[in-house]
Design a protein around this motif. Structure first.
Motif, PDB file in Angstrom:
ATOM      1  N   TYR A  42       0.855  -1.059  -0.109  1.00 22.69           N
ATOM      2  CA  TYR A  42       0.135   0.005  -0.003  1.00 22.69           C
ATOM      3  C   TYR A  42       0.820   1.141   0.098  1.00 22.69           C
ATOM      4  O   TYR A  42       0.514   2.206   0.150  1.00 22.69           O
ATOM      5  N   GLU A  43       2.278   1.212  -0.256  1.00 24.85           N
ATOM      6  CA  GLU A  43       3.029   2.391  -0.134  1.00 24.85           C
ATOM      7  C   GLU A  43       3.660   2.887  -1.252  1.00 24.85           C
ATOM      8  O   GLU A  43       4.288   1.844  -2.215  1.00 24.85           O
ATOM      9  N   ALA A  44       3.606   3.897  -1.816  1.00 21.14           N
ATOM     10  CA  ALA A  44       4.361   4.568  -2.909  1.00 21.14           C
ATOM     11  C   ALA A  44       5.487   5.149  -2.453  1.00 21.14           C
ATOM     12  O   ALA A  44       5.566   6.038  -1.188  1.00 21.14           O
ATOM     13  N   LEU A  45       6.565   4.977  -3.110  1.00 23.33           N
ATOM     14  CA  LEU A  45       7.923   5.874  -2.326  1.00 23.33           C
ATOM     15  C   LEU A  45       8.768   6.104  -3.492  1.00 23.33           C
ATOM     16  O   LEU A  45       8.835   5.475  -4.719  1.00 23.33           O
ATOM     17  N   ILE A  46       9.845   7.097  -3.245  1.00 23.72           N
ATOM     18  CA  ILE A  46      10.895   7.583  -4.223  1.00 23.72           C
ATOM     19  C   ILE A  46      12.213   6.745  -3.514  1.00 23.72           C
ATOM     20  O   ILE A  46      12.163   6.610  -2.354  1.00 23.72           O
ATOM     21  N   PRO A  47      13.025   6.450  -4.326  1.00 20.99           N
ATOM     22  CA  PRO A  47      14.316   5.908  -3.896  1.00 20.99           C
ATOM     23  C   PRO A  47      15.146   6.826  -2.944  1.00 20.99           C
ATOM     24  O   PRO A  47      15.385   7.879  -3.460  1.00 20.99           O
ATOM     25  N   TYR A  48      15.339   6.304  -1.922  1.00 23.09           N
ATOM     26  CA  TYR A  48      16.261   7.248  -0.930  1.00 23.09           C
ATOM     27  C   TYR A  48      16.988   6.149   0.073  1.00 23.09           C
ATOM     28  O   TYR A  48      16.792   4.995  -0.106  1.00 23.09           O
ATOM     29  N   ALA A  49      17.741   6.601   0.677  1.00 17.60           N
ATOM     30  CA  ALA A  49      18.540   5.714   1.776  1.00 17.60           C
ATOM     31  C   ALA A  49      18.591   6.403   3.152  1.00 17.60           C
ATOM     32  O   ALA A  49      18.486   7.643   3.360  1.00 17.60           O
ATOM     33  N   TYR A  50      18.918   5.567   4.105  1.00 20.28           N
ATOM     34  CA  TYR A  50      19.111   6.069   5.440  1.00 20.28           C
ATOM     35  C   TYR A  50      20.502   5.539   6.080  1.00 20.28           C
ATOM     36  O   TYR A  50      20.896   4.523   5.811  1.00 20.28           O
ATOM     37  N   TYR A  51      20.895   6.432   7.024  1.00 16.53           N
ATOM     38  CA  TYR A  51      22.187   5.946   8.049  1.00 16.53           C
ATOM     39  C   TYR A  51      21.919   6.543   9.307  1.00 16.53           C
ATOM     40  O   TYR A  51      21.128   7.761   9.462  1.00 16.53           O
ATOM     41  N   VAL A  52      22.258   6.103  10.291  1.00 20.33           N
ATOM     42  CA  VAL A  52      22.113   6.701  11.579  1.00 20.33           C
ATOM     43  C   VAL A  52      23.531   7.760  12.050  1.00 20.33           C
ATOM     44  O   VAL A  52      24.628   7.311  11.810  1.00 20.33           O
TER      45      VAL A  52
END
Length: 328
Positions: A154-164
Motif C-alpha cells: 500500500y506504499e508508494a515511495l521514491i528511492p532514498y537511503a538512511y544511515y544513523v
C-alpha cells in the motif's frame, strides 16, 4: 577505498557463522532454524579466495518488499568467490513465514513488525526469536551491513537511503550512503528497534536502501539495487574496480500517521515538493465526507505515502523530508 573499523575475529581465519566455517573459495547455501518456532531462514555465505572483511546483506525483513528480495537472490548467484576479497553473507528473505502467507510487513505467527523488535528476545514470540537470531548470529558478527527495503503493498515511495547520524561508525556509513544512486538520504536519529539501527549503534557501519513500491518488482529497480550493492562492495574493498559517488540532498524526516480509519485521497505524488500549509491529502468517510485533512507542517519533499484507498487509524499516511540547508 574505505577502511572499515575492526571487529574482533571477523577478519581472522576460521570464522564460524551460523555453524559454517568460512573457508576461502567456498559458497554455502543453507537454512538456519529459529529455535522454538517452525521458521527456517535461507542464507548464502560467499567466501572470497582472498581474506578480507565480512559484509552482510539482508532483504525481506518486510516480506512484501519484493525489489530487495529479488535483488538479494540475484546477488547470491552472481557474486563469485574468485572476485571477492573477504566474505559476503546474504539473507534474501528474513521474514519467510510472512512471505509465504502474504502478511505484508508482519511476521505471520504473531503479527509483529520484525523491524520494530530488534535485537529481539530468544524467549519471546516468533518475531522476537527471529530478530534475536538475525542479530546474534549474523548482524553483530560482520564488518558492515546493507539492508534492502521497498514500499509495501500500500506504499508508494521514491528511492532514498538512511544511515544513523550519531552512531559510532557514522563516517563510514555516510561514505556508503554516498555510493547509493539516489537523490535523497536521511540522517536518521532513530537508534532502536530496527536491524540497521541496532547494527549502527553496535559500531557496524550500516545503511538502509529504499527502492521500489507497491509490492511491485520491476527488473530495472532490482538492477538498480544490485548496482548500489556492487558499488558499496567496491568502496569497501571487497570487489576490485572504481566506485562511483552520487551527490544527494539530506532530508530530515517527518511522518504523519492516520488519525482515523477511512478512505484516503492523496493530493500529491511521491517526489513532489510542497510548501508549509499545503494540503497533502484527505481522509473521507464512507459517504464521502471529509473527516481529516493532512496539512504540511513544513516545506518538504514527499518521500512515501499510503497509496491505497484504505487507510487505518494509527497507520502510515504521509512521510516527507525537510531539505537541510547544509546538504551537499
Amino acid at each position: 577505498m574505505l577502511t572499515l573499523p575492526m571487529k574482533r575475529g571477523i577478519s581472522m581465519n576460521n570464522i564460524t557463522i551460523a555453524g559454517h566455517t568460512l573457508e576461502p573459495g567456498k559458497t554455502i547455501k543453507d537454512h538456519i532454524h529459529v529455535v522454538g518456532t517452525e521458521i527456517h531462514i535461507p542464507h548464502v555465505i560467499i567466501c572470497g579466495e582472498k581474506p578480507g572483511k565480512t559484509v552482510l546483506i539482508t532483504a525481506g525483513i518486510h516480506n512484501a518488499e519484493y525489489v530487495g528480495i529479488q535483488a538479494a537472490i540475484e546477488l547470491s548467484n552472481e557474486i563469485a568467490p574468485a572476485d571477492l576479497t573477504g566474505n559476503v553473507i546474504i539473507i534474501p528473505l528474513a521474514n519467510r513465514s510472512g512471505f509465504e502467507n502474504r502478511t505484508m510487513s508482519l511476521v505471520f505467527e504473531d503479527g509483529k513488525n520484525l523491524n520494530r523488535v530488534f535485537p529481539g528476545d530468544k524467549e519471546g514470540t516468533e518475531a522476537d526469536r527471529l530478530a534475536h537470531l538475525l542479530f546474534e548470529t549474523f548482524i553483530k558478527n560482520v564488518d558492515a551491513y546493507i539492508d534492502l527495503h521497498s514500499g509495501d503493498g500500500y506504499e508508494a515511495l521514491i528511492p532514498y537511503a538512511y544511515y544513523v547520524g550519531e552512531a559510532p561508525a557514522h563516517k563510514v556509513s555516510k561514505e556508503m550512503i554516498d555510493c547509493i544512486n539516489t537523490s535523497y538520504y536521511v540522517r536518521s536519529t532513530c537508534t532502536t528497534g530496527g536491524a540497521y539501527n541496532l547494527a549502527s549503534m553496535a559500531g557496524i557501519p550500516s545503511v538502509l536502501i529504499e527502492r521500489g513500491q507497491l509490492s511491485l518488482c520491476p527488473p530495472e529497480e532490482v538492477q538498480a539495487d544490485k548496482e548500489d550493492v556492487y558499488n558499496i562492495l567496491r568502496c569497501l574493498g571487497l570487489l576490485e574496480g572504481e566506485y562511483k559517488t552520487y551527490p544527494k540532498t539530506e532530508l530530515r524526516e517527518l511522518s504523519d500517521i492516520a488519525p482515523c480509519t477511512g478512505c484516503w485521497y492523496p493530493y500529491k505524488k511521491v517526489g513532489d515538493k510542497f510548501k508549509k500549509g499545503e494540503k497533502l491529502g484527505e481522509i473521507r468517510d464512507y459517504f464521502g465526507k471529509t473527516i481529516h485533512t493532512a496539512i504540511a507542517e513544513n516545506d518538504g519533499v514527499l518521500t512515501y505515502q499510503t497509496a491505497s484507498l484504505s487507510i487505518i487509524k494509527d497507520g502510515p499516511m504521509v512521510t516527507y523530508g525537510v531539505i537541510q540547508k547544509d546538504a551537499g
